[in-house]
Every structure is written in C-alpha cells, then in structure tokens.
Design an enzyme around this catalytic site. Structure first.
Site, PDB file in Angstrom:
ATOM      1  N   ARG A  18       0.859  -1.192   0.000  1.00 51.49           N
ATOM      2  CA  ARG A  18       0.000   0.000   0.000  1.00 51.49           C
ATOM      3  C   ARG A  18       0.891   1.235   0.000  1.00 51.49           C
ATOM      4  O   ARG A  18       1.611   1.515   0.962  1.00 51.49           O
ATOM      5  CB  ARG A  18      -0.927   0.003   1.223  1.00 51.49           C
ATOM      6  CG  ARG A  18      -2.007  -1.064   1.153  1.00 51.49           C
ATOM      7  CD  ARG A  18      -2.871  -0.885  -0.066  1.00 51.49           C
ATOM      8  NE  ARG A  18      -4.109  -1.662   0.029  1.00 51.49           N
ATOM      9  CZ  ARG A  18      -5.041  -1.663  -0.897  1.00 51.49           C
ATOM     10  NH1 ARG A  18      -4.888  -0.934  -1.996  1.00 51.49           N
ATOM     11  NH2 ARG A  18      -6.124  -2.386  -0.750  1.00 51.49           N
ATOM     12  N   ALA A  41     -10.956  -6.659  -1.430  1.00 50.75           N
ATOM     13  CA  ALA A  41     -11.840  -5.510  -1.625  1.00 50.75           C
ATOM     14  C   ALA A  41     -11.475  -4.794  -2.906  1.00 50.75           C
ATOM     15  O   ALA A  41     -10.383  -4.969  -3.436  1.00 50.75           O
ATOM     16  CB  ALA A  41     -11.718  -4.547  -0.447  1.00 50.75           C
ATOM     17  N   GLU A  89      -2.714  -5.120 -13.976  1.00 52.01           N
ATOM     18  CA  GLU A  89      -1.297  -5.246 -14.323  1.00 52.01           C
ATOM     19  C   GLU A  89      -0.361  -4.632 -13.284  1.00 52.01           C
ATOM     20  O   GLU A  89       0.800  -5.015 -13.201  1.00 52.01           O
ATOM     21  CB  GLU A  89      -1.019  -4.679 -15.716  1.00 52.01           C
ATOM     22  CG  GLU A  89      -1.320  -3.214 -15.879  1.00 52.01           C
ATOM     23  CD  GLU A  89      -1.130  -2.726 -17.303  1.00 52.01           C
ATOM     24  OE1 GLU A  89      -0.754  -1.559 -17.462  1.00 52.01           O
ATOM     25  OE2 GLU A  89      -1.367  -3.515 -18.245  1.00 52.01           O
TER      26      GLU A  89
END
Length: 185
Positions: free
Chosen positions: A69, A81, A144
């Site tokens: 993240r 999610a 991708e």
C-alpha cells in the site's frame, strides 16, 4: 435506540464546493462552510464506493490478501476488496468480481454483513462488506499493477494481530470483528 443525553449541534451550512483535483479513484474538493457562525474551508474527498469480502474456507480460515500500500509505504494484510467500476454498480456485483480477481475463488451466493464509512472526517467512501462461503477455485485476474499474495488465517490469529496493532486497515478490522461476533460467538 434513542440517547436521552443527545444534544443538538448547530447546523453547518455549505456555501460552496470547488473541485481541486480529479484522480483515478477520487476527487478532492475544497468546501466553504459556515460553522458555528464562522466561515471555514474544509477538505472533502469523494470516492464512488467499494465492496469487500470476508471469504471463509470450509475449514473456517479466512482468505486474506497481502499487498503493498503506497500510502503507508508497506505491505498490509487485508480482506479482499475493490472499488466500484461505476458509481451505479451494485456493490454485491463488485464484491463478487473482486473476490475472484484478488483471491482466485468465487462463490454462488454472497451474504451481506455490514456497511461502513472509512474516514468520515473528510471522505464519503462507503464500503459494503459481504461474507462468501462455499468457495470454488478459479483464477486470479489481477490488474497489471497489482501484486497480491493470498493467505489463509484463523479468526483467532487475525484477532490477535488486530489487538497487537499488526492489522490496522479499518475495513479489515471492522469486518473481522463483526464476522467473529455474528458467526463465531
């Protein structure tokens, strides 16, 4: 349930909203408001919404996704999610798609667990959470630029990681705790 100690707060009036930035998943606005008799500028972030899934294997373990993240500059362990493809997309459809895309499993029936707003002070993102059981193996369909590892964890181990501060993602914390309370206690 009504709280008898509840007090009314003075209304806040929005005078203006100016779009300042449009990104790939959000729009950032500057709002001009009258709050408590004073004019103020508040940031507001619009997000079209998302869905998330507590994916439960037959052995009771939950499928989790580990991914990098950028905002935290680290890997996180989260429930699967994703954002809505379109603001009008049904959240259950989004959840079904994201389950298969991220974990490589699908299921015939998702059960609604809860809804939540992630950061109410400045963002309107709303996420519906679903429970998936009777998982059927399929294939991951990652974007991708996505790198996601799928891991199976026991509810107890996930709760321990939450209490130890190792899982801090709000949707994941709320969903795991709600799932445990509703289905396992």
């Amino acid at each position: 349930m009504e709280n008898k100690n509840e007090t009314k707060i003075p209304p806040v009036i929005r005078k203006d909203r100016q779009l300042k930035y449009t990104g790939t998943i959000l729009k950032i606005y500057e709002d001009t408001v009258i709050a408590n008799g004073h004019e103020a500028r508040w940031d507001f972030i619009h997000h079209d919404g998302a869905a998330a899934i507590v994916a439960v294997r037959e052995d009771g373990k939950l499928l989790m996704v580990r991914q990098y993240r950028n905002a935290l500059d680290r890997e996180t362990l989260e429930i699967p999610a994703g954002k809505l493809d379109d603001p009008n997309e049904p959240k259950i459809q989004c959840a079904s798609r994201e389950l298969e895309e991220e974990t490589g499993f699908y299921c015939e029936k998702l059960e609604y667990l809860m809804s939540l707003n992630t950061t109410v002070a400045f963002c309107d993102e709303a996420i519906d959470i679903f429970v998936a059981r009777n998982l059927v193996p399929s294939k991951q369909h990652l974007d991708e630029d996505e790198v996601i590892n799928v891991e199976a964890w026991s509810l107890e181990d996930l709760e321990e990681m939450i209490y130890a501060g190792k899982i801090t993602d709000a949707k994941t914390v709320a969903s795991i705790m709600a799932y445990g309370r509703k289905y396992c206690r």
